[in-house]
Enzyme design. Structure first.
Site, PDB file in Angstrom:
ATOM      1  N   GLY A   1       0.583  -0.766   0.009  1.00  0.00           N
ATOM      2  CA  GLY A   1      -0.283  -0.021   0.391  1.00  0.00           C
ATOM      3  C   GLY A   1       1.206   1.267   0.141  1.00  0.00           C
ATOM      4  O   GLY A   1       0.133   2.534   0.698  1.00  0.00           O
ATOM      5  N   SER A   2       2.294   1.612  -0.752  1.00  0.00           N
ATOM      6  CA  SER A   2       3.122   2.416  -0.369  1.00  0.00           C
ATOM      7  C   SER A   2       2.277   3.533  -1.493  1.00  0.00           C
ATOM      8  O   SER A   2       2.690   4.467  -1.291  1.00  0.00           O
ATOM      9  CB  SER A   2       3.949   2.213  -0.855  1.00  0.00           C
ATOM     10  OG  SER A   2       4.100   1.710  -1.968  1.00  0.00           O
ATOM     11  N   ASN A   3       1.399   2.871  -2.610  1.00  0.00           N
ATOM     12  CA  ASN A   3       1.173   3.771  -3.576  1.00  0.00           C
ATOM     13  C   ASN A   3      -0.320   4.256  -2.835  1.00  0.00           C
ATOM     14  O   ASN A   3      -0.646   5.240  -2.823  1.00  0.00           O
ATOM     15  CB  ASN A   3       0.532   3.082  -4.271  1.00  0.00           C
ATOM     16  CG  ASN A   3       2.219   2.876  -5.746  1.00  0.00           C
ATOM     17  OD1 ASN A   3       2.535   3.620  -6.196  1.00  0.00           O
ATOM     18  ND2 ASN A   3       2.138   2.178  -5.689  1.00  0.00           N
TER      19      ASN A   3
ATOM     20  N   HIS B   1      -5.785  -8.279  -8.644  1.00  0.00           N
ATOM     21  CA  HIS B   1      -6.212  -9.663  -9.397  1.00  0.00           C
ATOM     22  C   HIS B   1      -7.371  -9.010 -10.741  1.00  0.00           C
ATOM     23  O   HIS B   1      -7.456  -7.781 -10.655  1.00  0.00           O
ATOM     24  CB  HIS B   1      -7.418  -9.523  -8.576  1.00  0.00           C
ATOM     25  CG  HIS B   1      -8.750  -9.894  -8.498  1.00  0.00           C
ATOM     26  ND1 HIS B   1      -9.299 -11.289  -8.325  1.00  0.00           N
ATOM     27  CD2 HIS B   1     -10.224 -10.124  -9.187  1.00  0.00           C
ATOM     28  CE1 HIS B   1     -10.459 -11.624  -8.263  1.00  0.00           C
ATOM     29  NE2 HIS B   1     -10.953 -10.490  -9.005  1.00  0.00           N
TER      30      HIS B   1
ATOM     31  N   LEU C   1      -9.846  -8.106 -12.720  1.00  0.00           N
ATOM     32  CA  LEU C   1     -11.164  -8.098 -13.132  1.00  0.00           C
ATOM     33  C   LEU C   1     -12.258  -8.632 -14.533  1.00  0.00           C
ATOM     34  O   LEU C   1     -11.852  -7.625 -15.362  1.00  0.00           O
ATOM     35  CB  LEU C   1     -11.941  -6.696 -12.124  1.00  0.00           C
ATOM     36  CG  LEU C   1     -10.852  -5.754 -10.950  1.00  0.00           C
ATOM     37  CD1 LEU C   1     -10.666  -4.500 -10.880  1.00  0.00           C
ATOM     38  CD2 LEU C   1     -11.767  -6.471 -10.033  1.00  0.00           C
TER      39      LEU C   1
ATOM     40  N   ASN D   1      -5.800   2.061 -13.102  1.00  0.00           N
ATOM     41  CA  ASN D   1      -4.768   1.506 -12.773  1.00  0.00           C
ATOM     42  C   ASN D   1      -3.318   2.029 -12.939  1.00  0.00           C
ATOM     43  O   ASN D   1      -2.912   2.525 -14.092  1.00  0.00           O
ATOM     44  CB  ASN D   1      -5.567  -0.531 -13.540  1.00  0.00           C
ATOM     45  CG  ASN D   1      -4.038  -1.408 -13.670  1.00  0.00           C
ATOM     46  OD1 ASN D   1      -3.844  -1.398 -11.530  1.00  0.00           O
ATOM     47  ND2 ASN D   1      -3.341  -1.917 -13.701  1.00  0.00           N
TER      48      ASN D   1
ATOM     49  N   HIS E   1       0.478   0.689 -13.631  1.00  0.00           N
ATOM     50  CA  HIS E   1       0.760  -0.330 -14.290  1.00  0.00           C
ATOM     51  C   HIS E   1       2.510  -0.227 -14.389  1.00  0.00           C
ATOM     52  O   HIS E   1       3.058   1.034 -15.145  1.00  0.00           O
ATOM     53  CB  HIS E   1       0.009  -0.721 -15.700  1.00  0.00           C
ATOM     54  CG  HIS E   1       1.033  -2.359 -16.272  1.00  0.00           C
ATOM     55  ND1 HIS E   1       0.994  -3.563 -15.333  1.00  0.00           N
ATOM     56  CD2 HIS E   1       1.460  -2.864 -17.037  1.00  0.00           C
ATOM     57  CE1 HIS E   1       1.515  -4.027 -15.978  1.00  0.00           C
ATOM     58  NE2 HIS E   1       2.341  -3.676 -17.120  1.00  0.00           N
TER      59      HIS E   1
ATOM     60  N   ASP F   1      -4.077  -4.342 -18.807  1.00  0.00           N
ATOM     61  CA  ASP F   1      -2.813  -3.134 -19.044  1.00  0.00           C
ATOM     62  C   ASP F   1      -3.371  -2.591 -20.027  1.00  0.00           C
ATOM     63  O   ASP F   1      -1.935  -1.793 -21.103  1.00  0.00           O
ATOM     64  CB  ASP F   1      -1.577  -3.837 -18.653  1.00  0.00           C
ATOM     65  CG  ASP F   1      -1.558  -4.095 -16.745  1.00  0.00           C
ATOM     66  OD1 ASP F   1      -2.108  -3.675 -16.276  1.00  0.00           O
ATOM     67  OD2 ASP F   1      -0.724  -5.273 -16.668  1.00  0.00           O
TER      68      ASP F   1
ATOM     69  N   GLU G   1       6.608   5.491  -9.227  1.00  0.00           N
ATOM     70  CA  GLU G   1       4.821   5.161  -9.605  1.00  0.00           C
ATOM     71  C   GLU G   1       4.208   6.343  -8.552  1.00  0.00           C
ATOM     72  O   GLU G   1       2.766   6.810  -8.854  1.00  0.00           O
ATOM     73  CB  GLU G   1       4.478   3.848  -8.738  1.00  0.00           C
ATOM     74  CG  GLU G   1       4.333   2.520  -9.732  1.00  0.00           C
ATOM     75  CD  GLU G   1       4.819   1.697  -8.879  1.00  0.00           C
ATOM     76  OE1 GLU G   1       4.424   1.426  -8.359  1.00  0.00           O
ATOM     77  OE2 GLU G   1       5.630   0.194  -9.684  1.00  0.00           O
TER      78      GLU G   1
HETATM   79  C1  GRF Z   1       2.989  -2.046  -7.326  1.00  0.00           C
HETATM   80  O1  GRF Z   1       4.773  -1.130  -7.500  1.00  0.00           O
HETATM   81  C2  GRF Z   1       2.755  -2.356  -9.369  1.00  0.00           C
HETATM   82  O2  GRF Z   1       3.860  -1.399 -10.047  1.00  0.00           O
HETATM   83  C3  GRF Z   1       2.640  -3.689  -8.990  1.00  0.00           C
HETATM   84  O3  GRF Z   1       2.540  -3.528  -7.266  1.00  0.00           O
HETATM   85  C4  GRF Z   1       3.156  -2.645  -6.556  1.00  0.00           C
HETATM   86  C5  GRF Z   1       2.158  -1.849  -5.168  1.00  0.00           C
HETATM   87  O4  GRF Z   1       2.902  -1.516  -4.493  1.00  0.00           O
HETATM   88  N1  GRF Z   1       1.310  -3.759  -9.333  1.00  0.00           N
HETATM   89  P1  GRF Z   1       2.645  -0.981  -2.585  1.00  0.00           P
HETATM   90  O5  GRF Z   1       1.418  -1.867  -2.691  1.00  0.00           O
HETATM   91  O6  GRF Z   1       1.345   0.275  -3.583  1.00  0.00           O
HETATM   92  O7  GRF Z   1       3.159  -0.734  -2.479  1.00  0.00           O
END
Ligand code: GRF
Length: 227
Positions: free
Chosen positions: A16-18, A112, A114, A131, A133, A175, A204
């Protein structure tokens, strides 16, 4: 709170860093921050750290899982049964998320695929799904994109030694939806796979926030115009 702000639902599977980048931006007053509120974080994997991040930020969470929630038996192998289970899960997942009346759905590390059972109710409701990617459009669809780009780089087959990341609209083809923002990332000689992964993950966070802010701004403006 700004009444017209976009309602954002986020789906995650792991660290969940994003998600954290989205939380930080949506709770910041910086001029380029996300004009929106994260109303729910849905996770499909037990122990996903994304859940803890959401809880710390006071965001409601929903842990919804194929096996735990009874869609599929552990160890099920029959492809027809698996497909059926996923179709039912996808339809119910869409229903759960749409109950909160989101304006935008962000897949932030959602592992997952979808089906249209998930996608159709959102397109019917006019709610975009985006999304993240870690590859350029049309290259390295699906899982393991960074590793595959790195292998090609090592084999001298990666054009301009360049891979990248994108935020795109989600369609049934994995994607392949229309890109919203794309960032090229060059691999340097001597760079390890771990270095590259770290560099890509760092980028990202910026791109997912930028794309979400862009859409949230449009949504907020449209909502404000309608009130
Ligand atoms: C991301 O690096 C993305 O590229 C991949 O899953 C990772 C998720 O990272 N599809 P996080 O859970 O947001 O840290």
């Amino acid at each position: 709170m700004i009444m017209a702000e976009a309602r954002i639902s986020v789906l995650c599977s792991g660290n969940g860093s994003n998600l954290q980048a989205l939380i930080d931006s949506s709770t910041s007053n910086a001029p380029d921050s996300i004009r929106g509120k994260i109303i729910k974080v849905t996770v499909n994997r037990k122990g996903a750290y994304a859940t803890t991040r959401a809880e710390k930020a006071g965001i409601p969470t929903d842990y919804f899982n194929l096996v735990k929630d009874g869609y599929q038996k552990l160890g099920e192998k029959d492809p027809a049964v698996l497909k059926e289970a996923r179709l039912k899960y996808d339809a119910d997942l869409a229903e759960r998320i749409l109950r909160d009346k989101p304006d935008l759905v962000v897949l932030a590390g959602w592992m997952h695929v979808l089906s249209t059972n998930f996608l159709r109710p959102f397109s019917d409701a006019g709610v975009p799904i985006i999304n993240l990617h870690p590859a350029l459009p049309g290259a390295y669809d699906g899982a393991g994109a960074i590793e595959r780009a790195y292998e090609d780089f090592k084999a001298g087959k990666l054009e301009d030694n360049t891979t990248g990341i994108m935020i795109h609209y989600v369609i049934a083809e994995v994607d392949r939806g229309e890109p919203i923002l794309v960032q090229k990332i060059q691999i340097q000689e001597g760079e390890s796979l771990e270095d590259l992964e770290q560099k890509i993950h760092g980028c990202e966070h910026g791109l997912i926030v930028k794309a979400t802010a862009l859409l949230a701004e449009k949504i907020s403006a449209a909502k404000a115009a309608n009130t």
